[in-house]
Motif scaffolding. Structure first.
Motif, PDB file in Angstrom:
ATOM      1  N   LEU A  78       0.824  -1.205   0.000  1.00  0.00           N
ATOM      2  CA  LEU A  78       0.000   0.000   0.000  1.00  0.00           C
ATOM      3  C   LEU A  78       0.861   1.259   0.000  1.00  0.00           C
ATOM      4  CD1 LEU A  78      -2.803   1.358   0.230  1.00  0.00           C
ATOM      5  CD2 LEU A  78      -2.558   1.187   2.720  1.00  0.00           C
ATOM      6  N   GLN A  79       1.900   1.273   0.841  1.00  0.00           N
ATOM      7  CA  GLN A  79       2.786   2.442   0.915  1.00  0.00           C
ATOM      8  C   GLN A  79       3.452   2.703  -0.426  1.00  0.00           C
ATOM      9  OE1 GLN A  79       3.569   4.332   4.144  1.00  0.00           O
ATOM     10  NE2 GLN A  79       3.856   5.713   2.412  1.00  0.00           N
ATOM     11  N   ASP A  80       3.940   1.652  -1.075  1.00  0.00           N
ATOM     12  CA  ASP A  80       4.604   1.810  -2.376  1.00  0.00           C
ATOM     13  C   ASP A  80       3.646   2.377  -3.414  1.00  0.00           C
ATOM     14  OD1 ASP A  80       6.938   0.826  -1.323  1.00  0.00           O
ATOM     15  OD2 ASP A  80       6.723  -1.181  -2.163  1.00  0.00           O
ATOM     16  N   MET A  81       2.416   1.878  -3.423  1.00  0.00           N
ATOM     17  CA  MET A  81       1.429   2.353  -4.392  1.00  0.00           C
ATOM     18  C   MET A  81       1.091   3.820  -4.166  1.00  0.00           C
ATOM     19  SD  MET A  81      -2.512   1.099  -5.056  1.00  0.00           S
ATOM     20  CE  MET A  81      -3.161   1.997  -3.642  1.00  0.00           C
ATOM     21  N   ILE A  82       0.814   4.176  -2.919  1.00  0.00           N
ATOM     22  CA  ILE A  82       0.425   5.553  -2.611  1.00  0.00           C
ATOM     23  C   ILE A  82       1.575   6.515  -2.867  1.00  0.00           C
ATOM     24  CG2 ILE A  82      -0.145   7.092  -0.679  1.00  0.00           C
ATOM     25  CD1 ILE A  82      -2.074   5.004   0.322  1.00  0.00           C
ATOM     26  N   ASP A  83       2.794   6.136  -2.484  1.00  0.00           N
ATOM     27  CA  ASP A  83       3.952   6.995  -2.725  1.00  0.00           C
ATOM     28  C   ASP A  83       4.172   7.214  -4.210  1.00  0.00           C
ATOM     29  OD1 ASP A  83       4.438   7.297  -0.042  1.00  0.00           O
ATOM     30  OD2 ASP A  83       6.061   5.831   0.051  1.00  0.00           O
ATOM     31  N   ALA A  84       3.981   6.168  -5.010  1.00  0.00           N
ATOM     32  CA  ALA A  84       4.164   6.284  -6.458  1.00  0.00           C
ATOM     33  C   ALA A  84       3.172   7.267  -7.062  1.00  0.00           C
ATOM     34  CB  ALA A  84       4.028   4.912  -7.117  1.00  0.00           C
ATOM     35  N   GLY A 105       3.512  18.725 -11.128  1.00  0.00           N
ATOM     36  CA  GLY A 105       3.286  20.097 -10.690  1.00  0.00           C
ATOM     37  C   GLY A 105       1.899  20.396 -10.180  1.00  0.00           C
ATOM     38  N   LEU A 106       1.064  19.370  -9.992  1.00  0.00           N
ATOM     39  CA  LEU A 106      -0.298  19.610  -9.531  1.00  0.00           C
ATOM     40  C   LEU A 106      -0.477  19.367  -8.043  1.00  0.00           C
ATOM     41  CD1 LEU A 106      -2.640  18.213 -12.336  1.00  0.00           C
ATOM     42  CD2 LEU A 106      -2.004  20.565 -11.859  1.00  0.00           C
ATOM     43  N   MET A 107       0.334  18.506  -7.473  1.00  0.00           N
ATOM     44  CA  MET A 107       0.169  18.153  -6.066  1.00  0.00           C
ATOM     45  C   MET A 107       1.259  18.791  -5.220  1.00  0.00           C
ATOM     46  SD  MET A 107      -0.236  14.342  -4.401  1.00  0.00           S
ATOM     47  CE  MET A 107      -1.795  14.071  -5.245  1.00  0.00           C
ATOM     48  N   ALA A 108       0.898  19.227  -4.031  1.00  0.00           N
ATOM     49  CA  ALA A 108       1.853  19.809  -3.094  1.00  0.00           C
ATOM     50  C   ALA A 108       2.355  18.745  -2.123  1.00  0.00           C
ATOM     51  CB  ALA A 108       1.206  20.942  -2.313  1.00  0.00           C
ATOM     52  N   ASN A 109       3.649  18.794  -1.817  1.00  0.00           N
ATOM     53  CA  ASN A 109       4.187  17.963  -0.738  1.00  0.00           C
ATOM     54  C   ASN A 109       3.927  18.733   0.547  1.00  0.00           C
ATOM     55  OD1 ASN A 109       5.593  16.337   1.010  1.00  0.00           O
ATOM     56  ND2 ASN A 109       7.435  16.228  -0.235  1.00  0.00           N
ATOM     57  N   GLU A 110       2.718  18.545   1.079  1.00  0.00           N
ATOM     58  CA  GLU A 110       2.167  19.413   2.116  1.00  0.00           C
ATOM     59  C   GLU A 110       3.054  19.506   3.350  1.00  0.00           C
ATOM     60  OE1 GLU A 110      -2.246  20.124   4.123  1.00  0.00           O
ATOM     61  OE2 GLU A 110      -1.717  18.187   3.272  1.00  0.00           O
ATOM     62  N   PHE A 111       3.681  18.400   3.747  1.00  0.00           N
ATOM     63  CA  PHE A 111       4.459  18.392   4.975  1.00  0.00           C
ATOM     64  C   PHE A 111       5.938  18.088   4.730  1.00  0.00           C
ATOM     65  CE2 PHE A 111       0.086  17.136   6.094  1.00  0.00           C
ATOM     66  CZ  PHE A 111      -0.222  18.171   6.954  1.00  0.00           C
ATOM     67  N   ARG A 170       7.377  15.466   3.502  1.00  0.00           N
ATOM     68  CA  ARG A 170       7.782  14.106   3.831  1.00  0.00           C
ATOM     69  C   ARG A 170       8.244  13.357   2.585  1.00  0.00           C
ATOM     70  NH1 ARG A 170       2.452  13.856   6.668  1.00  0.00           N
ATOM     71  NH2 ARG A 170       2.785  14.346   8.870  1.00  0.00           N
ATOM     72  N   ASP A 171       9.116  12.360   2.790  1.00  0.00           N
ATOM     73  CA  ASP A 171       9.532  11.483   1.694  1.00  0.00           C
ATOM     74  C   ASP A 171       8.444  10.469   1.353  1.00  0.00           C
ATOM     75  OD1 ASP A 171      12.013  12.724   1.481  1.00  0.00           O
ATOM     76  OD2 ASP A 171      12.941  11.375   2.940  1.00  0.00           O
TER      77      ASP A 171
END
Length: 334
Positions: A235-241, A250-256, A258-259
């Motif tokens: 799940l983590q790999d899928m969501i991170d990808a 360029g559409l999503m912000a790395n809000e916090f 985090r890696d």
């Protein structure tokens, strides 16, 4: 892929805009994914959509920013006038000069986008009948057995809205919403093979945790998520990808900053607290934390149940569909 009625546009998928990533903004021109056309031997151009909300940022006071970009890159930038439904066009003596001007404009748009309120988020619903039933029971038990400071029914999320957030973004017009929908379809093509052997993906919502250091001063209490019938980390790999793909576009912000995306399902949030009303208007008040220590003591290992994840949603913030979940701009099936 299903798309909501707001995306019935006259432009084709191939004409939607491309944006530079939030990170690596100074990358070499050859790494950009937009097209520059040769008009003749010494004239080049590129055409791209920019939401009208950002045109003023590109122009600047009395046209100062636009003129500076033109001067620095030796280009001619044509920006739509108020009310015109046209794209931005850049002309220049070389492909590299046109790309340089476009990169500067994209950086301005990205900077302005990051200051806007988020309008959409990518989500995995966690709200099947079993989880909803167990959440409602959890809510009933907490309100009955925990008499801690700040606890109130209003700070519980509505059961139908339970979800995992992959990432948040600001989409200002239909063209940007169509672009995000296209990227979500691309995600299925490029990244879903990594989990195909684990489908259907079953997730268990079990256990409690919280966002800050002091359980007596909580603002967010969340449920933990784990694979129920797949290796840990799928799940983590899928969501991170997915998050990194949208971040690069360029559409999503790395809000916090985090890696990795913090995978969780919000259960209680102090920002949901019912506001006091005076003269038919809500009173502005400081956000009040709650004491969640007793909840942790009594329900730390609470099991909400298992859900099979079949879809990924591009969800609209603060807008609900008839089923009580967030209104979807786009849905892709796994």
């Amino acid at each position: 892929m299903t798309v909501d009625v707001s995306l019935h546009l006259t432009l084709s998928i191939s004409s939607v805009p491309c944006y530079m990533p939030y990170q690596n903004l100074q990358e070499n021109d050859d790494n950009t994914d937009y097209e520059v056309q040769m008009i003749d031997s010494d004239r080049y151009c590129t055409t791209f959509h920019v939401s009208k909300h950002y045109l003023g940022n590109i122009i600047g006071k009395k046209g100062a920013i636009k003129m500076r970009i033109q001067r620095d890159t030796k280009t001619d930038i044509q920006i739509p006038r108020m009310g015109e439904n046209k794209d931005v066009v850049i002309y220049g003596p070389s492909a590299s000069s046109v790309k340089a001007a476009r990169r500067k404009i994209n950086m301005i748009v990205i900077s302005a986008r990051m200051r806007q309120r988020y309008t959409h988020f990518i989500s995995l619903p966690m709200n099947n009948a079993e989880i909803v039933k167990n959440f409602e029971k959890f809510k009933e038990l907490v309100l009955q057995d925990c008499q801690s400071r700040g606890l109130h029914e209003s700070i519980f999320i509505r059961a139908s809205k339970l979800h995992i957030t992959v990432g948040v973004m600001c989409l200002m017009d239909n063209e940007e919403r169509l672009l995000a929908s296209k990227y979500l379809a691309d995600v299925k093509e490029h990244f879903m093979p990594m989990i195909r052997s684990h489908l259907p993906l079953k997730l268990r919502l079990k256990g409690l945790s919280y966002m800050n250091d002091d359980p007596k001063e909580m603002h967010v209490l969340y449920g933990c998520v784990q694979e129920d019938d797949a290796p840990k980390g799928v799940l983590q790999d899928m969501i991170d990808a997915i998050a990194k793909f949208f971040l690069k576009k360029g559409l999503m912000a790395n809000e916090f900053g985090r890696d990795n995306v913090k995978i969780h399902v919000t259960l209680l949030n102090s920002s949901y607290r019912e506001r006091k009303i005076e003269n038919d208007k809500p009173i502005k008040q400081k956000r009040e934390s709650f004491d969640g220590s007793e909840i942790l003591k009594k329900f730390i290992d609470y099991d909400f149940g298992v859900m099979e994840i079949n879809n990924i949603h591009l969800s609209q913030m603060n807008t609900l569909a008839p089923d009580g979940f967030y209104q979807s701009t786009c849905v892709i099936s796994l």
